[in-house]
Write a protein that holds these residues in place. Structure first.
Motif, PDB file in Angstrom:
ATOM      1  N   SER A 163      41.616  48.311 -23.423  1.00  0.00           N
ATOM      2  CA  SER A 163      41.081  47.782 -24.676  1.00  0.00           C
ATOM      3  C   SER A 163      39.607  47.421 -24.542  1.00  0.00           C
ATOM      4  O   SER A 163      38.809  47.675 -25.457  1.00  0.00           O
ATOM      5  CB  SER A 163      41.879  46.558 -25.117  1.00  0.00           C
ATOM      6  OG  SER A 163      43.236  46.872 -25.301  1.00  0.00           O
ATOM      7  N   THR A 164      39.233  46.842 -23.398  1.00  0.00           N
ATOM      8  CA  THR A 164      37.835  46.460 -23.208  1.00  0.00           C
ATOM      9  C   THR A 164      36.933  47.680 -23.122  1.00  0.00           C
ATOM     10  O   THR A 164      35.834  47.698 -23.708  1.00  0.00           O
ATOM     11  CB  THR A 164      37.701  45.614 -21.937  1.00  0.00           C
ATOM     12  OG1 THR A 164      38.555  44.466 -22.031  1.00  0.00           O
ATOM     13  CG2 THR A 164      36.272  45.150 -21.746  1.00  0.00           C
ATOM     14  N   ALA A 165      37.377  48.704 -22.400  1.00  0.00           N
ATOM     15  CA  ALA A 165      36.563  49.917 -22.283  1.00  0.00           C
ATOM     16  C   ALA A 165      36.375  50.597 -23.640  1.00  0.00           C
ATOM     17  O   ALA A 165      35.241  50.916 -24.051  1.00  0.00           O
ATOM     18  CB  ALA A 165      37.212  50.881 -21.288  1.00  0.00           C
ATOM     19  N   VAL A 185      38.564  42.924 -29.257  1.00  0.00           N
ATOM     20  CA  VAL A 185      37.460  43.274 -28.371  1.00  0.00           C
ATOM     21  C   VAL A 185      36.277  43.793 -29.185  1.00  0.00           C
ATOM     22  O   VAL A 185      35.116  43.425 -28.940  1.00  0.00           O
ATOM     23  CB  VAL A 185      37.913  44.321 -27.339  1.00  0.00           C
ATOM     24  CG1 VAL A 185      36.744  44.744 -26.455  1.00  0.00           C
ATOM     25  CG2 VAL A 185      39.042  43.774 -26.484  1.00  0.00           C
ATOM     26  N   VAL A 186      36.558  44.648 -30.171  1.00  0.00           N
ATOM     27  CA  VAL A 186      35.482  45.201 -30.993  1.00  0.00           C
ATOM     28  C   VAL A 186      34.749  44.097 -31.744  1.00  0.00           C
ATOM     29  O   VAL A 186      33.509  44.068 -31.798  1.00  0.00           O
ATOM     30  CB  VAL A 186      36.053  46.247 -31.978  1.00  0.00           C
ATOM     31  CG1 VAL A 186      34.976  46.689 -32.968  1.00  0.00           C
ATOM     32  CG2 VAL A 186      36.578  47.454 -31.229  1.00  0.00           C
ATOM     33  N   VAL A 187      35.492  43.158 -32.317  1.00  0.00           N
ATOM     34  CA  VAL A 187      34.870  42.078 -33.084  1.00  0.00           C
ATOM     35  C   VAL A 187      33.988  41.208 -32.195  1.00  0.00           C
ATOM     36  O   VAL A 187      32.846  40.875 -32.550  1.00  0.00           O
ATOM     37  CB  VAL A 187      35.954  41.234 -33.778  1.00  0.00           C
ATOM     38  CG1 VAL A 187      35.350  39.962 -34.365  1.00  0.00           C
ATOM     39  CG2 VAL A 187      36.634  42.036 -34.866  1.00  0.00           C
ATOM     40  N   VAL A 188      34.490  40.849 -31.014  1.00  0.00           N
ATOM     41  CA  VAL A 188      33.730  39.966 -30.125  1.00  0.00           C
ATOM     42  C   VAL A 188      32.484  40.661 -29.595  1.00  0.00           C
ATOM     43  O   VAL A 188      31.373  40.108 -29.637  1.00  0.00           O
ATOM     44  CB  VAL A 188      34.626  39.487 -28.965  1.00  0.00           C
ATOM     45  CG1 VAL A 188      33.812  38.712 -27.948  1.00  0.00           C
ATOM     46  CG2 VAL A 188      35.759  38.626 -29.491  1.00  0.00           C
ATOM     47  N   ALA A 220      33.388  40.055 -21.302  1.00  0.00           N
ATOM     48  CA  ALA A 220      34.354  39.225 -20.579  1.00  0.00           C
ATOM     49  C   ALA A 220      35.240  38.443 -21.544  1.00  0.00           C
ATOM     50  O   ALA A 220      36.460  38.315 -21.321  1.00  0.00           O
ATOM     51  CB  ALA A 220      33.617  38.269 -19.649  1.00  0.00           C
ATOM     52  N   ALA A 221      34.659  37.925 -22.628  1.00  0.00           N
ATOM     53  CA  ALA A 221      35.461  37.205 -23.621  1.00  0.00           C
ATOM     54  C   ALA A 221      36.456  38.134 -24.304  1.00  0.00           C
ATOM     55  O   ALA A 221      37.614  37.758 -24.540  1.00  0.00           O
ATOM     56  CB  ALA A 221      34.542  36.558 -24.656  1.00  0.00           C
ATOM     57  N   PHE A 269      40.508  37.818 -24.264  1.00  0.00           N
ATOM     58  CA  PHE A 269      41.325  37.854 -25.471  1.00  0.00           C
ATOM     59  C   PHE A 269      42.427  38.902 -25.345  1.00  0.00           C
ATOM     60  O   PHE A 269      43.594  38.635 -25.671  1.00  0.00           O
ATOM     61  CB  PHE A 269      40.448  38.175 -26.687  1.00  0.00           C
ATOM     62  CG  PHE A 269      39.964  36.967 -27.420  1.00  0.00           C
ATOM     63  CD1 PHE A 269      40.852  36.136 -28.081  1.00  0.00           C
ATOM     64  CD2 PHE A 269      38.622  36.663 -27.463  1.00  0.00           C
ATOM     65  CE1 PHE A 269      40.406  35.014 -28.760  1.00  0.00           C
ATOM     66  CE2 PHE A 269      38.160  35.554 -28.128  1.00  0.00           C
ATOM     67  CZ  PHE A 269      39.053  34.723 -28.792  1.00  0.00           C
ATOM     68  N   ALA A 270      42.059  40.100 -24.897  1.00  0.00           N
ATOM     69  CA  ALA A 270      43.038  41.176 -24.778  1.00  0.00           C
ATOM     70  C   ALA A 270      44.136  40.820 -23.786  1.00  0.00           C
ATOM     71  O   ALA A 270      45.320  41.091 -24.022  1.00  0.00           O
ATOM     72  CB  ALA A 270      42.331  42.468 -24.365  1.00  0.00           C
ATOM     73  N   PHE A 271      43.765  40.215 -22.661  1.00  0.00           N
ATOM     74  CA  PHE A 271      44.757  39.827 -21.662  1.00  0.00           C
ATOM     75  C   PHE A 271      45.720  38.789 -22.219  1.00  0.00           C
ATOM     76  O   PHE A 271      46.953  38.911 -22.066  1.00  0.00           O
ATOM     77  CB  PHE A 271      44.051  39.291 -20.422  1.00  0.00           C
ATOM     78  CG  PHE A 271      44.998  38.839 -19.339  1.00  0.00           C
ATOM     79  CD1 PHE A 271      45.478  39.751 -18.406  1.00  0.00           C
ATOM     80  CD2 PHE A 271      45.399  37.516 -19.250  1.00  0.00           C
ATOM     81  CE1 PHE A 271      46.354  39.343 -17.406  1.00  0.00           C
ATOM     82  CE2 PHE A 271      46.277  37.100 -18.253  1.00  0.00           C
ATOM     83  CZ  PHE A 271      46.755  38.015 -17.339  1.00  0.00           C
TER      84      PHE A 271
END
Length: 268
Positions: free
Chosen positions: A75-77, A144-147, A187-188, A192-194
């Motif tokens: 998700s982060t990538a 992730v996209v929003v942050v 990182a935030a 969130f995703a985790f």
């Protein structure tokens, strides 16, 4: 409030007690010698010992951690790349933004049923880790996209242009200028995703298969069948303790970084 400041303090104390008193009582009951959740008969760690010896809990915890870590990485990538892609205007950016934001407002029940129908019926993905990963990436990606996008939107593009004027290649400019600026947001978003993946119950309950039950689904199933057992209380206390420890570590690291940045600015 200005004439009676104790009123505001009393209201705040009541709110905090409403939020944290059940958690504090849960922690006390986890050391109860009996199975009672309303009366303390003695102190013991027997329920923690039984919890550690329960292979079902350990297997569910291992699966949940692997799923949460994998979902957070994927998700982060993807979310970071999507945030950079939405940075500049292009035809169709509005619809893409809406599509990426839909999981924020879609009910988890609808998302679980949709992923169940798509993965299992259409794509042929069996119930288990693969279907769970697809669902968790689907609802974690939006956060992730929003942050990350909020941080990317606030970046000054002249910093990257200055790096290019000084001879830096696009990759070097991204590694030395852009990435350090967006690293806290990335990182935030990963955190969130985790946490979203680790805590999910509704969506995961549709996609668990044989031998692939996540820890929240396991806890919910046990509480639904036998009520809240002392082992579940001990497990909940451990989760709260680990979460609080991680929060304290995060606050200490943030304070240390702030002091370090302040010392560097004073030195300059």
């Amino acid at each position: 409030m200005t004439r009676r400041p104790w009123v505001l303090g009393g209201v705040a104390a009541l709110v905090l007690a409403f939020l944290y008193a059940p958690i504090a009582w849960l922690a006390v009951v986890s050391f109860n010698d009996s199975r009672s959740l309303s009366r303390i008969t003695g102190l013991s760690t027997r329920w923690y010992a039984q919890l550690v010896a329960d292979d079902r809990v350990l297997d569910a915890l291992g699966l949940t951690l692997r799923l949460a870590l994998t979902s957070a990485l994927v998700s982060t990538a993807i979310g970071t790349l999507a945030a950079f892609g939405l940075r500049r205007a292009f035809p169709g950016r509005g619809p893409w933004t809406v599509l990426l934001s839909l999981p924020l407002v879609v009910p988890e029940v609808v998302l679980g049923v949709a992923v169940l129908g798509f993965c299992v019926k259409l794509a042929g993905i069996p119930l288990g880790f693969g279907a769970l990963l697809a669902a968790h990436v689907a609802f974690s990606l939006s956060f992730v996209v929003v942050v990350v996008r909020s941080r990317v939107a606030g970046m000054d593009p002249r910093l990257e242009e200055a790096a290019a004027d000084l001879g830096a290649s696009p990759l070097a400019a991204f590694r030395t200028v852009t990435l350090p600026l967006v690293a806290p947001a990335v990182a935030a978003g990963a955190a969130f995703a985790f946490l979203l993946s680790f805590d999910d119950v509704v969506t995961s309950s549709y996609l668990t298969g044989v031998g692939s039950t996540t820890l929240p689904v396991f806890v919910y199933a046990q509480a639904s069948k036998r009520g809240v057992s002392p082992e579940i209380v001990a497990l909940s206390t451990l989760l709260v303790a680990v979460t609080a420890l991680l929060l304290v570590v995060g606050v200490l690291v943030t304070a240390w970084r702030a002091r370090r940045a302040g010392s560097a600015s004073t030195f300059v």
